[in-house]
Design an enzyme around this catalytic site. Structure first.
Site, mmCIF file in Angstrom:
data_model
loop_
_atom_site.group_PDB
_atom_site.id
_atom_site.type_symbol
_atom_site.label_atom_id
_atom_site.label_comp_id
_atom_site.label_asym_id
_atom_site.label_seq_id
_atom_site.Cartn_x
_atom_site.Cartn_y
_atom_site.Cartn_z
ATOM 1 N N LYS A 106 0.884 -1.193 0.091
ATOM 2 C CA LYS A 106 -0.007 -0.074 -0.093
ATOM 3 C C LYS A 106 0.790 1.379 0.009
ATOM 4 O O LYS A 106 1.404 1.596 0.976
ATOM 5 C CB LYS A 106 -0.937 -0.103 1.112
ATOM 6 N N GLU A 181 10.268 1.095 10.150
ATOM 7 C CA GLU A 181 11.354 1.996 9.975
ATOM 8 C C GLU A 181 10.493 3.390 10.113
ATOM 9 O O GLU A 181 9.715 3.921 9.348
ATOM 10 C CB GLU A 181 11.939 1.870 8.518
ATOM 11 N N CYS A 215 13.789 10.812 6.750
ATOM 12 C CA CYS A 215 13.877 10.015 8.355
ATOM 13 C C CYS A 215 15.401 10.258 8.763
ATOM 14 O O CYS A 215 15.431 10.103 10.017
ATOM 15 C CB CYS A 215 13.202 8.814 8.627
ATOM 16 N N GLU A 312 10.878 15.831 15.189
ATOM 17 C CA GLU A 312 11.247 15.973 13.709
ATOM 18 C C GLU A 312 10.834 17.233 13.053
ATOM 19 O O GLU A 312 9.571 16.899 12.917
ATOM 20 C CB GLU A 312 11.092 14.441 13.032
HETATM 21 N N1 LIG Z 1 10.346 7.491 8.461
HETATM 22 C C1 LIG Z 1 10.126 8.001 7.475
HETATM 23 O O1 LIG Z 1 10.652 7.813 6.622
HETATM 24 C C2 LIG Z 1 9.157 9.020 7.301
HETATM 25 C C3 LIG Z 1 8.621 9.658 8.281
HETATM 26 N N2 LIG Z 1 7.465 10.452 8.358
HETATM 27 C C4 LIG Z 1 7.126 11.266 9.600
HETATM 28 O O2 LIG Z 1 5.789 11.472 9.585
HETATM 29 C C5 LIG Z 1 5.145 12.606 9.586
HETATM 30 C C6 LIG Z 1 3.942 12.349 8.962
HETATM 31 O O3 LIG Z 1 3.958 12.126 7.522
HETATM 32 P P1 LIG Z 1 2.618 11.153 7.045
HETATM 33 O O4 LIG Z 1 2.917 11.038 5.596
HETATM 34 O O5 LIG Z 1 1.486 11.592 7.834
HETATM 35 O O6 LIG Z 1 3.279 9.742 7.748
HETATM 36 P P2 LIG Z 1 2.218 8.342 7.688
HETATM 37 O O7 LIG Z 1 3.179 7.646 8.869
HETATM 38 O O8 LIG Z 1 1.004 8.840 8.164
HETATM 39 O O9 LIG Z 1 2.204 7.652 6.507
HETATM 40 C C7 LIG Z 1 3.055 6.750 5.874
HETATM 41 C C8 LIG Z 1 2.317 5.842 5.270
HETATM 42 O O10 LIG Z 1 1.574 5.000 6.241
HETATM 43 C C9 LIG Z 1 0.174 5.274 5.813
HETATM 44 N N3 LIG Z 1 -0.899 5.248 6.863
HETATM 45 C C10 LIG Z 1 -1.225 6.340 7.543
HETATM 46 N N4 LIG Z 1 -2.099 5.994 8.672
HETATM 47 C C11 LIG Z 1 -2.121 4.588 8.268
HETATM 48 C C12 LIG Z 1 -3.090 3.409 9.545
HETATM 49 N N5 LIG Z 1 -3.857 3.942 10.431
HETATM 50 N N6 LIG Z 1 -3.093 2.236 8.845
HETATM 51 C C13 LIG Z 1 -2.205 2.028 7.766
HETATM 52 N N7 LIG Z 1 -1.542 2.885 7.106
HETATM 53 C C14 LIG Z 1 -1.490 4.068 7.503
HETATM 54 C C15 LIG Z 1 0.188 6.226 4.780
HETATM 55 O O11 LIG Z 1 -1.071 6.202 3.870
HETATM 56 P P3 LIG Z 1 -1.685 7.409 3.466
HETATM 57 O O12 LIG Z 1 -0.898 8.182 2.825
HETATM 58 O O13 LIG Z 1 -2.956 6.800 2.725
HETATM 59 O O14 LIG Z 1 -2.338 8.022 4.648
HETATM 60 C C16 LIG Z 1 1.211 6.096 4.150
HETATM 61 O O15 LIG Z 1 1.233 5.154 3.230
HETATM 62 C C17 LIG Z 1 6.169 13.522 8.611
HETATM 63 O O16 LIG Z 1 6.350 14.517 9.006
HETATM 64 C C18 LIG Z 1 7.459 12.732 9.301
HETATM 65 O O17 LIG Z 1 7.676 13.181 10.514
HETATM 66 C C19 LIG Z 1 6.557 10.334 7.250
HETATM 67 C C20 LIG Z 1 6.902 9.574 6.069
HETATM 68 C C21 LIG Z 1 8.228 8.834 6.051
HETATM 69 O O1 LIG Z 2 13.214 8.728 4.819
HETATM 70 C C1 LIG Z 2 13.382 7.749 4.841
HETATM 71 O O2 LIG Z 2 12.542 6.810 5.343
HETATM 72 C C2 LIG Z 2 14.196 6.777 3.692
HETATM 73 C C3 LIG Z 2 15.538 7.432 3.872
HETATM 74 C C4 LIG Z 2 16.144 7.492 2.392
HETATM 75 C C5 LIG Z 2 17.340 6.838 2.578
HETATM 76 O O3 LIG Z 2 18.441 7.553 2.946
HETATM 77 O O4 LIG Z 2 17.518 5.414 2.251
#
Ligand SMILES: NC(=O)C1=CN([C@@H]2O[C@H](COP(=O)(O)OP(=O)(O)OC[C@H]3O[C@@H](n4cnc5c(N)ncnc54)[C@H](OP(=O)(O)O)[C@@H]3O)[C@@H](O)[C@H]2O)C=CC1
Ligand SMILES: O=C(O)CCCC(=O)O
Length: 411
Positions: A106, A181, A215, A312
């Site tokens: 997804k 992650e 991240c 963050e």
């Molecule tokens: N570790 C990383 O790389 C990331 C960290 N973040 C952090 O999270 C913050 C918010 O970003 P955001 O996009 O809201 O991140 P989310 O964690 O909400 O989104 C990441 C994924 O999870 C999905 N998701 C959201 N809610 C659910 C749920 N209840 N059950 C299953 N899947 C779910 C989203 O789907 P959908 O898009 O359909 O909501 C998307 O595919 C950012 O500002 C950042 O701080 C965000 C993205 C990546």
């Molecule tokens: O933000 C992330 O979750 C992925 C980091 C990208 C990378 O350096 O692999």
């Protein structure tokens, strides 16, 4: 099959990069880089598939043999984020397919097209229908099914810590294997003995890659007082030289943020810092282009009470904290519930070993701001998650070890 998929991704790099920039906003050069990075996971795991070794273990009884077999965990599910729409998918699908697992993915609602394009290429590479599926739609409905359905044996997720927690709770009833992650709050430390120019380069890459939306982005920059002025002046000059704009336009190095919420978050962090005595050294407001563009920003005089010390930012904001001693820097760096990446610049070899061992994070970059590569284990400690992606360890998360006890072989 995986090798063909790698080749197809590289052959279609321009189209895939354009899809990514169009839906995500990152500059074309970064999108091209991400497609190559994404393909490298497919290639790496195509190679690692040949090395899924088991063990024969000496048994204490003469009539027995002990075998440890590696088997695929079974059907897997992946939920991927918008910030790296291709690489976060292949870092999961590559090892799943290499281990012999089916996967349902997804993708994030903001970036479904990169995932769908990948699925199309997988089909062209000969991946049988149903082995790799991409499903777009409601996150809570799909996530609910992925976590509650007992057919799914493993869930792998990249995204926010908050959603990671929810998925972990939802997975409890079916005792799923989990790879998570999650968020980070990376410290970036510059010691007095560092090569300051190299540290500035590293900070630029670590902080401003993908407009600060990774991240592993430096979230807190700690600079020892002896090099504070030099580092700050050089960083501000580099930041001011960046070009903000449409990612498809030539020369652009900073695209827009992903959505209005992301712009509001950086605004909140800047306002909070200014109210608490921080000084905006460059940027600090929405960009004149409007929309989701924000000026690349540097804030001096950052302190532990400011929001970005705990949270963050996920945007182009570099807060600079001054420090005096190594102990102080390590304590401040570790003062967070997160533990994904840390970075530091130093030359003294004793200090390098001490600090690398003391930092509480899954990844430490020493004299570099860019650590990501398919060969290395990527993942966090503390509340930054579980498991490792990429590297030889990345395959383990998709394999079960089966112990076979062969008895009576002397009969
Ligand atoms: N570790 C990383 O790389 C990331 C960290 N973040 C952090 O999270 C913050 C918010 O970003 P955001 O996009 O809201 O991140 P989310 O964690 O909400 O989104 C990441 C994924 O999870 C999905 N998701 C959201 N809610 C659910 C749920 N209840 N059950 C299953 N899947 C779910 C989203 O789907 P959908 O898009 O359909 O909501 C998307 O595919 C950012 O500002 C950042 O701080 C965000 C993205 C990546
Ligand atoms: O933000 C992330 O979750 C992925 C980091 C990208 C990378 O350096 O692999």
């Amino acid at each position: 099959m995986l090798r063909r998929l790698n080749d197809l991704m590289l052959a279609n790099v321009d189209d895939l990069a354009l899809i990514m920039t169009t839906e995500q906003g990152k500059p074309m050069a970064e999108s091209r880089g991400e497609i190559a990075y994404a393909a490298s996971f497919i290639e790496w795991f195509a190679e690692e598939a040949r090395r899924v070794y088991g063990d024969t273990i000496p048994a204490p009884q003469a009539d027995r043999r002990i075998l440890a077999l590696k088997q695929p965990v079974g059907v897997t599910a992946a939920i991927t984020p918008w910030n790296f729409p291709a690489a976060m998918l292949t870092r999961k699908a590559g090892p799943a397919l290499a281990a012999g697992c089916a996967m349902v993915v997804k993708p994030a609602t903001q970036t479904p097209f990169s995932a769908l394009a990948f699925a199309e290429l997988a089909e062209r590479a000969g991946v049988p229908k149903g082995l790799l599926s991409v499903l777009t739609g409601s996150a809570s409905k799909i996530g609910g099914e992925m976590t509650r359905n007992p057919v799914v044996r493993k869930l792998t997720f990249t995204g926010s810590t908050e959603v990671g927690r929810t998925l972990m709770k939802q997975s409890a009833d079916t005792i799923k294997k989990l790879s998570l992650e999650l968020g980070g709050n990376a410290p970036f430390i510059v010691f007095d003995d560092a090569d300051v120019d190299a540290a500035v380069e590293g900070a630029m890459v670590s902080k401003y890659r993908n407009t600060g939306q990774t991240c592993v982005c430096a979230n807190r920059i700690y600079v020892q007082r002896g090099v504070l002025d030099d580092f700050t002046r050089k960083l501000v000059a580099k930041v001011e030289a960046m070009k903000v704009g449409d990612g498809t336009a030539p020369g652009v190095t900073q695209g827009p943020l992903i959505d209005a919420k992301a712009v509001e978050k950086i605004e909140e962090h800047v306002a909070d810092a200014v109210a608490k005595g921080g000084k905006v050294l460059t940027g600090g407001k929405r960009h004149a282009l409007g929309g989701l563009f924000y000026e690349p920003t540097v804030i001096g005089g950052a302190t532990a009470g400011m929001l970005f010390a705990r949270e963050e930012t996920f945007g182009p904001l570099a807060p600079i904290f001054a420090f005096d001693t190594e102990e102080e820097a390590i304590a401040a760096a570790n003062d967070t519930e997160f533990g994904l990446a840390s970075y530091f610049y130093a030359r003294d070899i004793g200090r390098i070993m001490r600090v690398a061992e003391a930092l509480e994070s899954g990844i430490v970059g020493v004299n570099t701001g860019l650590v990501s590569t398919a060969e290395a284990p990527f993942g966090g400690v503390k509340q930054s998650g579980l498991g490792r992606e990429g590297s030889k360890y990345g395959l383990d998360d998709f394999l079960e070890v089966k112990y076979v006890c062969l008895a009576g072989i002397d009969k």
